[in-house]
Design a protein around this motif. Structure first.
Motif, short mmCIF file in Angstrom:
data_model
loop_
_atom_site.label_atom_id
_atom_site.label_comp_id
_atom_site.label_asym_id
_atom_site.label_seq_id
_atom_site.Cartn_x
_atom_site.Cartn_y
_atom_site.Cartn_z
N ALA A 296 -1.35 -1.25 6.52
CA ALA A 296 -2.18 -1.69 5.00
C ALA A 296 -2.83 0.11 4.66
CB ALA A 296 -2.79 -2.47 4.81
N LYS A 297 -3.97 0.26 5.29
CA LYS A 297 -4.42 1.22 5.05
C LYS A 297 -4.41 2.47 5.34
CE LYS A 297 -9.37 -0.98 6.54
NZ LYS A 297 -9.80 -0.59 7.55
N ALA A 298 -3.00 2.56 5.60
CA ALA A 298 -2.03 4.26 6.17
C ALA A 298 -0.80 3.95 5.55
CB ALA A 298 -1.72 3.88 7.57
N ALA A 299 -0.46 2.95 4.30
CA ALA A 299 0.32 2.89 3.23
C ALA A 299 -0.83 3.33 2.19
CB ALA A 299 1.01 1.39 3.21
N ILE B 43 3.15 -2.12 -0.40
CA ILE B 43 3.83 -3.42 1.15
C ILE B 43 4.49 -2.45 2.42
CG2 ILE B 43 4.15 -5.82 1.22
CD1 ILE B 43 2.08 -6.08 -0.74
N ALA B 44 5.83 -1.98 1.42
CA ALA B 44 7.10 -1.86 2.44
C ALA B 44 6.73 -0.89 2.94
CB ALA B 44 7.96 -1.62 0.96
N ILE B 45 5.99 0.00 2.65
CA ILE B 45 5.51 0.85 3.40
C ILE B 45 4.61 0.76 4.78
CG2 ILE B 45 4.29 3.40 3.48
CD1 ILE B 45 5.65 3.86 0.62
N ALA B 46 4.51 -0.32 4.22
CA ALA B 46 2.87 -1.02 5.21
C ALA B 46 3.76 -1.55 6.75
CB ALA B 46 1.86 -1.77 4.37
N ARG B 47 4.80 -2.37 5.69
CA ARG B 47 5.83 -2.94 7.66
C ARG B 47 6.21 -1.52 8.07
NH1 ARG B 47 9.09 -6.97 3.42
NH2 ARG B 47 10.39 -5.52 2.38
N VAL B 48 6.91 -0.83 7.57
CA VAL B 48 7.38 0.45 7.62
C VAL B 48 6.24 0.88 8.94
CG1 VAL B 48 8.45 2.22 7.74
CG2 VAL B 48 9.10 0.10 6.29
N PHE B 49 4.79 1.86 8.93
CA PHE B 49 3.82 1.96 9.66
C PHE B 49 3.74 0.74 10.26
CE2 PHE B 49 1.99 4.42 6.41
CZ PHE B 49 1.77 5.42 7.64
#
Length: 580
Positions: free
Chosen positions: A453-456, A488-494
């Motif tokens: 989440a932090k990365a996103a 959130i969508a980007i976080a789950r890809v991270f």
């Protein structure tokens, strides 16, 4: 009958428990068959018996009735309990197995299937139709056999009492069987039509509930009421047709079962008057008529229930028989590691056989770690092109190669496991923020979720939510803004950490602040990964290693931002339009 044979494959693992249930059921229905015999004994051997003192008669009455009451109190309750429990348990287990297989089936169906079906109709098949088939287990495999066993036992007892009266009792059986065969053939078709109309109502309702904000914003309440009324009226017509035919069935068949006992009473009364038939025997025989025709009436209800169940089975297996457009080849291998070299080789594609081609003979080579931006006018084929990489659809002609091998040579799930996708409208499930991020890696620890989440660039707004990471997002993420959902969508890809990425309009329709945060997160995510970006806003993709202009299903230009601006071609025109 094909549906029944297929359904029995789900029942087969429970055949032993079904047999036990039927045996217990025979006891359950067999015990009450003693009542007419007890009644005959009390009348002929006690009440009307000659040469026995009243005191002895009373004593005998109490002994025989006391034994009968004990039998019903001690044996009947546990028999009744276990028959009901085993029957419902078996039916529920069969439904569990069917729905489990259907969900697996649902996850394998192609996206083209879903684009042509309403979600509510699919849900109706899995919930309503499967639930209807439960009656086949309880009624068709248990109760019908119990009722037939009851009829057989009753007939045997009646034959030992009086053969002529038994023939009179069975005289209307052929007429009963003919009536059942005639009426229930039509009833099955009417039941299927009613189920289809109900699925249409459910599918329409599901769509409108999801789009209630559109209905409200355009003040379409009256119009939508009319549209719903049309479908509801169609279902009403189908239901009334079904009810009319069902009512005719009951009227005819119940008339037969009602007349039969009257004929037996007439014959038995005549035998008492003319042939010396004992009064107790007559009373017992008439009582057995109720024991004989009560199961017959239940069989009428069972026939209706079975007809509905079989019609539902047909709809369930019709759904099961939907073909998979995307399947593993027999010799497909798992994709354990992917460098990320992607090559489109003479790729053409059309959604349906009758439709026009969307992509035409496209060739494109992408090196591992390269960022490729696909741009062009809407409808040019950009999103279609990237949807071919995870095999949401298969190419019509040509091939797509990953690390030198056709992607159709890999197992589909392992291929998709190596690709992370962020779309324009990312679906979030009605669970917590944490669980939605964790879909990228269900076994991830809380610390890994928070790091993703932090990365996103999502950690700050998540911590401001009422329950932080445990905050429910509502169905489809309705409680979050567009930018929050994207992060959130980007976080789950991270969290998934795949070697290849696809961003399909991931920053469109967002405010500038959200776009900046998402753009930053996307660039961090894309480092050292093969990345495809579909974008309309050209300012968001000027950093790409290569920009590919797609128009009318063909590649018109490709190069860096500077190279394409110097060409004075399609890309420069698009860019200038957006920056006037």
């Amino acid at each position: 009958m094909g549906s029944i044979r297929r359904y029995l494959q789900f029942v087969k693992p429970y055949k032993k428990i079904i047999f036990v249930t039927v045996v217990i059921g025979v006891l359950k229905f067999g015990i009450p068959l003693l009542t007419p015999l007890i009644l005959q004994h009390v009348i002929d051997e006690i009440i009307l018996a000659d040469g026995i003192a009243v005191g002895d008669k009373v004593n005998s009455l109490f002994w025989i009735m006391g034994g009968a009451i004990l039998l019903f109190l001690i044996v009947r309750p546990p028999v009744e309990y276990y028959r009901q429990y085993f029957a419902q348990w078996t039916g529920s287990k069969v439904l569990y197995d069917i729905r489990d297989q259907l969900f697996t089936h649902i996850q394998k169906l192609s996206l083209s299937f879903y684009s042509n079906r309403k979600a509510g109709e699919i849900i109706s098949r899995v919930i309503n139709d499967v639930e209807q088939t439960k009656n086949f287990v309880i009624t068709g495999l248990m109760n019908i056999w119990l009722d037939m066993a009851t009829i057989l036992i009753a007939v045997v007892i009646m034959l030992t009492m009086n053969g002529w009266l038994t023939l009179v009792a069975l005289a209307l059986f052929p007429l009963y069987i003919i009536s059942i065969k005639y009426f229930y053939t039509r009833l099955r078709d009417l039941t299927a039509r009613r189920s289809a109309a109900l699925a249409d109502v459910q599918g329409h309702l599901h769509e409108r509930v999801q789009g209630m904000n559109v209905i409200r914003s355009f003040a379409l309440e009256d119009y939508e009421q009319e549209q719903f009324d049309k479908r509801n009226s169609t279902f009403l017509e189908r239901a009334v047709d079904h009810t009319k035919w069902n009512a005719k069935t009951f009227a005819v068949v119940n008339t037969i079962t009602d007349i039969a006992p009257l004929i037996v009473i007439l014959a038995a009364g005549y035998f008492v008057l003319r042939s010396g038939l004992a009064v107790g025997e007559m009373v017992a025989f008439v009582s057995y008529m109720e024991r004989l025709y009560a199961p017959l009436r239940r069989l009428i209800n069972s026939s209706t229930t079975l007809t509905q169940s079989i019609a539902s089975m047909d709809r369930v297996f019709e759904f099961v028989d939907e073909k998979y457009d995307i399947q593993n080849k027999e010799n497909a291998v798992p994709l354990n590691h992917a460098r990320g070299d992607v090559e489109f080789e003479n790729v053409s594609f059309q959604y349906e056989e009758e439709s026009d081609e969307v992509l035409h003979d496209m060739n494109l080579k992408v090196k591992a770690g390269e960022t490729i931006a696909l741009v062009g006018m809407s409808g040019g084929g950009k999103s279609t092109l990237v949807s071919l990489i995870p095999r949401f659809y298969d190419v019509t002609a040509g091939s797509i190669k990953l690390d030198g091998k056709d992607i159709r040579e890999y197992e589909v799930r392992t291929l998709r496991d190596k690709i992370g996708m962020v779309l324009q409208d990312n679906i979030l499930f009605s669970d917590s923020v944490k669980m939605n991020i964790r879909m990228g890696n269900p076994s991830a620890a809380d610390e890994e979720v928070e790091a993703a989440a932090k990365a996103a660039n999502a950690d700050s707004f998540i911590n401001e939510l009422s329950q932080g990471y445990d905050t429910p997002v509502g169905e489809r993420g309705v409680k979050l803004s567009g930018g929050q959902k994207q992060r959130i969508a980007i976080a789950r890809v991270f969290l998934k950490d795949p070697p290849m990425l696809i961003f399909d309009e991931a920053t469109s329709a967002l405010d500038l602040e959200s776009e900046h945060l998402i753009q930053e997160a996307m660039e961090n995510l894309a480092q050292d990964r093969t990345t495809f970006i579909v974008a309309h806003r050209l300012s968001t993709i000027t950093h790409a290693d290569r920009i590919v202009v797609v128009e009318n299903g063909r590649i018109e230009e490709e190069g860096s931002h500077e190279e394409l601006m110097n060409k004075n071609g399609s890309y420069k025109k698009l860019y200038n339009v957006q920056h006037i």
